[in-house]
Design an enzyme around this catalytic site. Structure first.
Site, mmCIF file in Angstrom:
data_model
loop_
_atom_site.group_PDB
_atom_site.id
_atom_site.type_symbol
_atom_site.label_atom_id
_atom_site.label_comp_id
_atom_site.label_asym_id
_atom_site.label_seq_id
_atom_site.Cartn_x
_atom_site.Cartn_y
_atom_site.Cartn_z
ATOM 1 N N PRO A 2 -5.131 3.877 14.234
ATOM 2 C CA PRO A 2 -6.033 2.937 14.922
ATOM 3 C C PRO A 2 -5.703 1.494 14.526
ATOM 4 O O PRO A 2 -5.601 1.179 13.342
ATOM 5 C CB PRO A 2 -7.425 3.329 14.406
ATOM 6 C CG PRO A 2 -7.260 4.660 13.756
ATOM 7 C CD PRO A 2 -5.833 4.758 13.318
ATOM 8 N N GLU A 3 -5.529 0.660 15.521
ATOM 9 C CA GLU A 3 -5.312 -0.761 15.275
ATOM 10 C C GLU A 3 -6.616 -1.501 15.584
ATOM 11 O O GLU A 3 -7.602 -0.884 15.982
ATOM 12 C CB GLU A 3 -4.158 -1.271 16.160
ATOM 13 C CG GLU A 3 -2.809 -0.648 15.826
ATOM 14 C CD GLU A 3 -2.210 -1.194 14.535
ATOM 15 O OE1 GLU A 3 -2.718 -2.208 14.017
ATOM 16 O OE2 GLU A 3 -1.252 -0.592 14.025
ATOM 17 N N ARG A 115 -5.901 13.409 7.918
ATOM 18 C CA ARG A 115 -4.949 12.995 6.883
ATOM 19 C C ARG A 115 -5.627 12.314 5.700
ATOM 20 O O ARG A 115 -4.986 12.045 4.688
ATOM 21 C CB ARG A 115 -3.882 12.080 7.503
ATOM 22 C CG ARG A 115 -3.051 12.844 8.547
ATOM 23 C CD ARG A 115 -1.959 11.990 9.136
ATOM 24 N NE ARG A 115 -0.976 11.600 8.133
ATOM 25 C CZ ARG A 115 0.041 10.794 8.381
ATOM 26 N NH1 ARG A 115 0.211 10.293 9.586
ATOM 27 N NH2 ARG A 115 0.890 10.481 7.424
ATOM 28 N N ARG A 161 7.326 -21.822 4.129
ATOM 29 C CA ARG A 161 7.495 -20.370 3.940
ATOM 30 C C ARG A 161 8.789 -19.900 4.587
ATOM 31 O O ARG A 161 9.048 -20.184 5.754
ATOM 32 C CB ARG A 161 6.315 -19.607 4.551
ATOM 33 C CG ARG A 161 5.008 -19.923 3.858
ATOM 34 C CD ARG A 161 4.098 -18.734 3.919
ATOM 35 N NE ARG A 161 2.748 -19.088 3.520
ATOM 36 C CZ ARG A 161 1.765 -18.203 3.364
ATOM 37 N NH1 ARG A 161 2.011 -16.912 3.596
ATOM 38 N NH2 ARG A 161 0.572 -18.577 3.006
#
Ligand SMILES: [Zn+2]
Length: 280
Positions: A2-3, A115, A161
């Protein structure tokens, strides 16, 4: 897995059935999921009324006056609101029993997770759980919970960065919930190479990236709305959304924009697909 859009759709699907309900009991069929389930879930949560169902990053919070139950779906978790006598299936680990709502008899919120990478934790009222501390802004927010997510924010944070911009955007301290699928699609939409150093992306291109992330996540949530009925169907397994993807998972296929084959490589241990011509 699930995002953010699936978690937000789960929140929207569950909220009408949970908000205002009192949790009457917590049944834990095992002591742990990814982590031990704290005693407060059995000792403090019952008797509390759920005031709101919130999302922070990919966590769901059931807010009560005493504190919040903190849920994460992990890799394979799902939540359904069911009649209390619904037979158990494999991996139904937790039931939170709810009081009756008008003519609707009390139901249960059932957490299934084959899971067991999901979690059920407790955040006392007035505290921020350590898992939520230090998270970046919500990509769909206009601010209000910290920094606003926009191009100026990304530009300022990224200066100096050298990490690839893809890795930068997937850092939960920068912005939450932009997973591998959505970052690939946003970079494609904005025409930015995932390999480019985060500090070398211009302010204008970060504005395009922020807009693309909002649009793509928003579209996925809109599409997810069609699956809402699954959250109260005993037989329904809330599925993950069908995606119309331009880049993710399409390595070697023709670029939808220029027709050249999409490139594929591993960045930060994650599969990455992009067009070497359209994304610079
Ligand atoms: Zn292309």
């Amino acid at each position: 897995m699930p995002e953010l859009p699936e978690v937000e759709t789960t929140r929207r699907g569950l909220a009408p059935h949970l908000e205002g309900r009192i949790v009457t009991a917590a049944t834990l069929r095992r002591p742990d999921l990814r982590w031990p389930i704290p005693a407060e879930i059995r000792e403090v949560l019952p008797g509390q009324r759920i005031a709101a169902v919130r999302r922070r990053a990919k966590y769901l919070l059931l807010d009560t006056a005493a504190g919040s139950a903190l849920l994460h779906l992990g890799m394979s978790g799902s939540l359904r609101v069911l009649p209390a006598d619904t037979p158990l299936r494999a991996h139904d680990h937790v039931d939170l029993a709810l009081d009756s709502a008008g003519a609707t008899p009390g139901r249960v919120l059932r957490f299934n997770d084959p899971r067991r990478f999901g979690c059920l934790l407790w955040q006392p009222a007035g505290e921020i759980h350590e898992l939520l501390a230090g998270l970046g802004p919500e990509p769909l927010s206009e601010g209000g919970d910290g920094a606003a997510f926009n191009g100026d924010y990304l530009f300022a944070l990224s200066r100096g960065r050298s990490a690839p911009v893809k890795t930068f955007l997937m850092d939960q301290r920068v912005v939450v919930g932009v997973g591998n699928i959505y970052v690939a699609e946003a970079l494609f939409a904005a025409g930015v190479s995932p390999l480019r150093a985060a500090g070398k992306v211009s302010r204008e291109r970060y504005a395009q990236l922020a807009a693309a992330i909002r649009t793509i996540l928003g579209q996925a949530i809109t599409r997810g709305g069609t699956t809402l009925r699954d959250f109260i169907s005993p037989d329904g397994a809330p599925g993950y959304f069908e995606q119309e993807l331009s880049a993710y998972g399409r390595g070697g296929e023709p670029c939808p924009r220029c027709g050249r084959p999409l490139k594929q490589a591993t960045i930060g241990q994650r599969a990455t697909v992009w067009c070497g011509h359209c994304q610079r």
